[in-house]
Design a protein around this motif. Structure first.
Motif, mmCIF file in Angstrom:
data_model
loop_
_atom_site.group_PDB
_atom_site.id
_atom_site.type_symbol
_atom_site.label_atom_id
_atom_site.label_comp_id
_atom_site.label_asym_id
_atom_site.label_seq_id
_atom_site.Cartn_x
_atom_site.Cartn_y
_atom_site.Cartn_z
ATOM 1 N N PHE A 111 4.959 5.447 7.778
ATOM 2 C CA PHE A 111 4.395 4.778 6.613
ATOM 3 C C PHE A 111 4.674 3.281 6.718
ATOM 4 O O PHE A 111 5.818 2.866 6.904
ATOM 5 C CB PHE A 111 4.998 5.348 5.331
ATOM 6 N N ARG A 112 3.614 2.498 6.599
ATOM 7 C CA ARG A 112 3.723 1.043 6.723
ATOM 8 C C ARG A 112 3.464 0.390 5.373
ATOM 9 O O ARG A 112 2.529 0.741 4.659
ATOM 10 C CB ARG A 112 2.707 0.531 7.748
ATOM 11 N N TYR A 113 4.335 -0.546 5.025
ATOM 12 C CA TYR A 113 4.158 -1.299 3.783
ATOM 13 C C TYR A 113 2.949 -2.225 3.926
ATOM 14 O O TYR A 113 2.970 -3.180 4.696
ATOM 15 C CB TYR A 113 5.391 -2.144 3.492
ATOM 16 N N ARG A 114 1.912 -1.956 3.161
ATOM 17 C CA ARG A 114 0.719 -2.800 3.175
ATOM 18 C C ARG A 114 0.839 -3.930 2.151
ATOM 19 O O ARG A 114 0.393 -5.056 2.387
ATOM 20 C CB ARG A 114 -0.513 -1.934 2.871
ATOM 21 N N LEU A 115 1.439 -3.628 1.017
ATOM 22 C CA LEU A 115 1.573 -4.600 -0.071
ATOM 23 C C LEU A 115 2.799 -4.239 -0.895
ATOM 24 O O LEU A 115 3.082 -3.061 -1.112
ATOM 25 C CB LEU A 115 0.318 -4.581 -0.944
ATOM 26 N N ILE A 116 3.532 -5.248 -1.344
ATOM 27 C CA ILE A 116 4.688 -5.037 -2.219
ATOM 28 C C ILE A 116 4.623 -6.043 -3.357
ATOM 29 O O ILE A 116 4.481 -7.246 -3.126
ATOM 30 C CB ILE A 116 6.025 -5.203 -1.470
ATOM 31 N N GLY A 117 4.752 -5.555 -4.580
ATOM 32 C CA GLY A 117 4.693 -6.419 -5.749
ATOM 33 C C GLY A 117 5.877 -7.366 -5.838
ATOM 34 O O GLY A 117 6.976 -7.078 -5.353
ATOM 35 N N SER A 118 5.653 -8.486 -6.492
ATOM 36 C CA SER A 118 6.682 -9.526 -6.582
ATOM 37 C C SER A 118 7.923 -9.047 -7.330
ATOM 38 O O SER A 118 9.048 -9.452 -7.008
ATOM 39 C CB SER A 118 6.102 -10.766 -7.272
ATOM 40 N N ALA A 119 7.757 -8.177 -8.325
ATOM 41 C CA ALA A 119 8.917 -7.687 -9.077
ATOM 42 C C ALA A 119 9.818 -6.830 -8.197
ATOM 43 O O ALA A 119 11.046 -6.857 -8.328
ATOM 44 C CB ALA A 119 8.451 -6.888 -10.298
ATOM 45 N N ILE A 120 9.219 -6.078 -7.283
ATOM 46 C CA ILE A 120 9.999 -5.228 -6.382
ATOM 47 C C ILE A 120 10.738 -6.082 -5.360
ATOM 48 O O ILE A 120 11.922 -5.859 -5.073
ATOM 49 C CB ILE A 120 9.083 -4.208 -5.691
#
Length: 215
Positions: A111-120
């Motif tokens: 599983f590859r991180y495509r997008l991560i929110g700024s809060a995370i």
């Protein structure tokens, strides 16, 4: 020069030691923490529901994302990633993570991180965008996510989760939703999650005990 994530991984490798108190089935009878200097450890006593409606979503941002996902999929099983507009998801954007599903020859997945929110990113203290989950240096966090992602990759469907996170020495309730995405509207090739934390600590007491991943 190595970035912060590389330094964190190196430190985790140096500090890791096998955990004590492991029972049959992978349960631990002693409080267990990630060896890396992360700020959080998850409880795994979560409530996970597949049979839910928007009315079951406590957080407005989660409810908004659920309703938007339903509208975008229309008559299809799942919407495609390119059918989602970040502007329309604005209430939930800071808590969103999107994972790409990469099947392996042995029948498993990466599983590859495509997008991560700024809060995370702000909460975790590092950014995994573009990296694979197996590069995540927080071992227990990785195990929890891997269990959840593998379950959804094999049997994709919307899932609503209520859980607690031990963060900065206090417990916080959170709500999360997992929503499959599919380029062909049928076979999930991405998983989108949104996680929203309560603003104030929970009244729950006690140290976290980590159980079987993905529960």
């Amino acid at each position: 020069m190595p970035d912060r994530l590389d330094r964190l991984r190196d430190r985790a490798d140096r500090l890791y030691r096998p955990r004590q108190g492991v029972k049959a089935g992978g349960m631990t009878d002693t409080p267990s923490r990630d060896p890396a200097p992360g700020r959080s450890t998850f409880s795994t006593a979560s409530t996970l529901r597949r049979d839910f409606t928007a009315a079951d979503c406590r957080e407005p941002a989660i409810r908004h994302l659920h309703d938007y996902w339903q509208r975008q999929r229309g008559m299809h099983r799942f919407p495609a990633r390119n059918e989602l507009d970040p502007i329309d998801m604005k209430p939930a954007l800071g808590g969103i993570t999107i994972f790409e599903i990469h099947p392996k020859a042995d029948g498993g997945f990466r599983f590859r991180y495509r997008l991560i929110g700024s809060a995370i990113v702000a909460r975790d203290g590092f950014d995994m965008t573009g990296r694979f989950l197996d590069e995540l240096p927080l071992l227990q966090y990785r195990a929890l996510l891997l269990g959840r992602l593998e379950m959804l990759a094999r049997d994709p469907a919307p899932v609503l989760v209520h859980n607690k996170q031990f963060y900065d020495e206090r417990w916080y309730d959170y709500e999360a939703i997992w929503l499959p995405l599919a380029s062909d509207h049928e076979n999930a090739d991405m998983l989108m999650a949104c996680q929203i934390f309560a603003r104030t600590p929970s009244s729950h007491v006690g140290l976290p005990v980590v159980g079987k991943p993905g529960i």
